[in-house]
Design a protein around this motif. Structure first.
Motif, short mmCIF file in Angstrom:
data_model
loop_
_atom_site.label_atom_id
_atom_site.label_comp_id
_atom_site.label_asym_id
_atom_site.label_seq_id
_atom_site.Cartn_x
_atom_site.Cartn_y
_atom_site.Cartn_z
N THR A 142 68.01 57.26 58.02
CA THR A 142 68.31 57.76 59.36
C THR A 142 69.59 58.59 59.39
O THR A 142 69.86 59.26 60.38
N LYS A 143 70.38 58.49 58.32
CA LYS A 143 71.61 59.29 58.18
C LYS A 143 71.98 59.35 56.71
O LYS A 143 71.43 58.63 55.89
N ASP A 144 72.91 60.23 56.38
CA ASP A 144 73.37 60.32 55.00
C ASP A 144 74.00 58.99 54.56
O ASP A 144 74.60 58.29 55.39
N GLU A 148 76.61 56.29 53.27
CA GLU A 148 78.07 56.16 53.38
C GLU A 148 78.56 55.52 52.08
O GLU A 148 78.37 54.33 51.86
N ARG A 194 70.92 53.31 55.91
CA ARG A 194 70.21 52.88 57.11
C ARG A 194 68.81 53.48 57.04
O ARG A 194 68.65 54.70 56.98
N TYR A 208 64.78 49.36 62.27
CA TYR A 208 65.91 49.92 61.53
C TYR A 208 66.49 48.83 60.64
O TYR A 208 66.70 47.71 61.08
N SER A 227 69.46 47.86 57.61
CA SER A 227 70.70 48.18 56.89
C SER A 227 70.56 47.73 55.45
O SER A 227 70.04 46.64 55.18
N LYS A 237 69.96 62.17 51.24
CA LYS A 237 70.38 62.77 52.51
C LYS A 237 69.50 62.21 53.62
O LYS A 237 68.42 61.67 53.37
N LYS A 238 69.93 62.38 54.84
CA LYS A 238 69.17 61.95 56.01
C LYS A 238 67.73 62.45 55.91
O LYS A 238 67.49 63.61 55.56
#
Length: 140
Positions: free
Chosen positions: A14-16, A18, A32, A52, A54, A70-71
């Motif tokens: 859902t996002k790049d 971290e 995520r 979703y 983690s 990447k996302k």
């Protein structure tokens, strides 16, 4: 009594990722994922349900995730469930159920994402690195 804590999840980022390094120098990546479930409701209509998830990845696999993902990229994660609990700055108790990755399989996304495996037999083993530190070493 025996127990088993094993999970497999297939989804899209859902996002790049971290990526960060803890004081000992070990890499940790937080991912995520969104997973979809399509089912037929009692009314006969098709419904979509998104969950979703983690994911925490350690060591060399974490570095590979930070470098290549990447996302939007699809991947499969194999790991174990872990419950994190802490007290927030406002004094409220918080918790998060997440997957601690043992293996991440990059599934690719067109020509941009590599199809590769990190962790497991084909690639970098999560066990090749030191075990993850205790929660006290993880800065929130």
């Amino acid at each position: 009594m025996a127990s088993l804590n094993k999970v497999f999840v297939l989804g899209n980022l859902t996002k790049d990722p971290e990526l960060r390094f803890i004081p000992s120098g070990q890499a940790v990546a937080n991912l995520r994922l969104a997973t979809n479930r399509r089912y037929k409701a009692a009314s006969g209509d098709w419904k979509d349900e998104v969950t979703y998830v983690s994911v925490e990845v350690w060591g060399k696999p974490a570095e590979a995730c930070g470098e290549h993902l990447k996302k939007g990229f699809p991947l499969m994660v194999e790991g174990r469930l872990k419950l994190k609990e802490w007290t927030a700055q406002d004094g409220q108790k918080r918790s998060l159920l997440e997957i601690v990755s043992e293996r991440v399989q990059f599934l690719g996304s067109g020509t941009k994402a590599p199809a590769a495996s990190v962790g497991g037999e084909e690639g970098v083993h999560a066990s090749d690195d030191a075990p993850p530190p205790e929660n006290d070493d993880i800065p929130f």
